[in-house]
Write an enzyme that holds these catalytic residues in place. Structure first.
Site, short mmCIF file in Angstrom:
data_model
loop_
_atom_site.label_atom_id
_atom_site.label_comp_id
_atom_site.label_asym_id
_atom_site.label_seq_id
_atom_site.Cartn_x
_atom_site.Cartn_y
_atom_site.Cartn_z
N LYS A 67 45.46 -5.51 41.37
CA LYS A 67 44.00 -5.36 41.17
C LYS A 67 43.51 -6.00 39.88
CE LYS A 67 43.31 -1.14 43.86
NZ LYS A 67 42.76 0.22 43.88
N ASP A 103 36.13 0.56 44.90
CA ASP A 103 36.68 1.87 44.56
C ASP A 103 35.64 2.73 43.84
OD1 ASP A 103 39.27 1.59 45.60
OD2 ASP A 103 40.06 0.71 43.76
P1 NDP Z 1 47.89 2.76 37.34
O1 NDP Z 1 49.35 2.49 37.42
O2 NDP Z 1 46.96 1.67 36.91
O3 NDP Z 1 47.63 4.01 36.35
C1 NDP Z 1 48.46 5.11 36.40
C2 NDP Z 1 47.97 6.19 35.42
O4 NDP Z 1 48.74 7.38 35.66
C3 NDP Z 1 48.16 5.82 33.96
O5 NDP Z 1 47.07 6.32 33.23
C4 NDP Z 1 49.45 6.54 33.60
O6 NDP Z 1 49.52 6.95 32.25
C5 NDP Z 1 49.35 7.78 34.45
N1 NDP Z 1 50.68 8.34 34.74
C6 NDP Z 1 51.63 7.80 35.54
N2 NDP Z 1 52.71 8.58 35.57
C7 NDP Z 1 52.44 9.65 34.78
C8 NDP Z 1 53.17 10.82 34.40
N3 NDP Z 1 54.39 11.04 34.86
N4 NDP Z 1 52.57 11.71 33.58
C9 NDP Z 1 51.32 11.50 33.13
N5 NDP Z 1 50.58 10.41 33.43
C10 NDP Z 1 51.14 9.49 34.24
O7 NDP Z 1 47.49 3.31 38.79
P2 NDP Z 1 46.07 3.28 39.49
O8 NDP Z 1 45.03 3.57 38.49
O9 NDP Z 1 45.94 2.06 40.31
O10 NDP Z 1 46.18 4.50 40.54
C11 NDP Z 1 46.25 5.84 40.10
C12 NDP Z 1 46.24 6.79 41.29
O11 NDP Z 1 45.02 6.71 42.01
C13 NDP Z 1 47.34 6.51 42.31
O12 NDP Z 1 47.86 7.77 42.70
C14 NDP Z 1 46.62 5.88 43.46
O13 NDP Z 1 47.26 6.15 44.69
C15 NDP Z 1 45.28 6.58 43.39
N6 NDP Z 1 44.21 5.77 43.99
C16 NDP Z 1 43.55 6.27 45.06
C17 NDP Z 1 42.53 5.56 45.66
C18 NDP Z 1 41.84 6.13 46.84
O14 NDP Z 1 41.14 5.38 47.53
N7 NDP Z 1 41.95 7.41 47.10
C19 NDP Z 1 42.13 4.23 45.15
C20 NDP Z 1 42.87 3.79 44.00
C21 NDP Z 1 43.88 4.55 43.47
P3 NDP Z 1 49.98 5.92 31.06
O15 NDP Z 1 48.75 5.15 30.69
O16 NDP Z 1 50.45 6.83 29.99
O17 NDP Z 1 51.05 5.05 31.63
#
Ligand code: NDP
Length: 279
Positions: A67, A103
């Protein structure tokens, strides 16, 4: 003349529900066209995007991990895509590729549906968990409604730079005025590997107003630990399926002249078909 088509570019590509939704929408609109998921690795993204300029290609959706990486390959961007810094929908406009982000409006549409009959949560402070692309879309969307938004993220510096761009307030959990929070949005991917063990903060749900809505963008599992515990505490909850359907519908409408009802997309999701076609 080849059949009109649209794609999903993803890595990995398995278990996507997007082809089921879009192919149901093509059928509902009486359009002879198809939507296919393609496994595109990061090194292949530029070539895959260039192939979208072909005359019979309507466009594409992008998901993890493309993305943000896709931006340099596009000819123009919507204001939302530019601010968020992420594109989930490419539209082929006669060989020119336009990047958009459905989104953010998809999230707002799903939120409005979840809040129907509960106008008390439609305004007031919100907390967004996470600082990745989905969180950026959520903050952009909520700020566009004039809401105050607190962002909590494992990596505080990422929340701070998100807020500098989009106007939220990065906070440590203990510094959020929870009693004012009407909405919590989980936009982090915490616990996706093991749905039983969501490593999100243990919320003091009792400090929230009783009318608060807990929105989890995750849709698999349908009820995360966050939602289960919020529901047990008597709060309203909603998972990410509505947003998935709404962002798909908005992309579909950008590619075609057809506006299928949201039920077309929701029904395709509830039938839970595996991807219809992989190339
Ligand atoms: P990214 O990889 O860009 O971001 C992930 C985020 O989650 C970061 O802020 C990361 O923190 C945090 N994170 C990951 N693992 C952990 C952990 N173990 N503990 C705490 N924080 C954590 O992902 P996206 O933003 O693309 O997607 C995020 C979620 O949203 C996904 O689950 C995705 O499936 C969902 N989503 C749903 C959509 C829908 O249509 N329903 C559309 C788009 C996304 P850090 O910065 O510290 O790494």
């Amino acid at each position: 003349k080849a059949m009109q088509r649209a794609y999903l570019f993803a890595d990995p590509v398995s278990h996507t529900l997007s082809p089921a939704m879009h192919n149901a929408a093509f059928a509902a609109c009486g359009l002879v066209a198809y939507y296919a998921a393609r496994h595109v690795r990061p090194a292949e993204l530029g070539a895959a995007v260039a192939s979208l300029r072909q005359v019979d290609v309507l466009g594409a959706n992008l998901t993890l991990p493309h993305k943000e990486a896709v931006l340099p390959f596009l000819d123009s961007l919507s204001a939302a895509a530019r601010s968020i810094g992420a594109v989930n929908t490419i539209i082929n406009r006669g060989g020119q590729l336009h990047g958009d982000n459905t989104d953010a409006p998809g999230f707002l549409a799903a939120l409005a549906a979840a809040q129907a009959g509960n106008s008390d949560t439609a305004a007031g402070s919100a907390v967004v968990l996470g600082a990745g692309g989905a969180a950026r879309a959520a903050v952009y969307a909520l700020r566009s409604q004039g809401r105050r938004v607190y962002v909590i993220n494992r990596t505080l510096s990422k929340a701070q730079s998100l807020c500098a761009d989009l106007g939220g307030e990065a906070r440590e959990r203990q510094n959020v005025p929870w009693a004012e929070v009407k909405l919590i949005v989980n936009a982090s991917s915490a616990g996706l590997g093991n749905p039983q063990e969501t490593p999100l903060p243990d919320f003091e749900f009792s400090s929230l107003p009783p009318s608060a809505l807990i929105y989890d963008m995750v849709y698999k599992p349908a009820e995360t630990r966050l939602l289960r515990e919020a529901r047990a505490a008597g709060l309203s909850t909603e998972n990410g399926l509505g947003m998935l359907a709404q962002q798909a519908r908005l992309a579909f409408m950008a590619w075609t002249n057809c506006q299928p009802a949201i039920e077309v997309f929701l029904d395709a999701l509830s039938e839970n078909q595996p991807q219809a076609r992989v190339e």
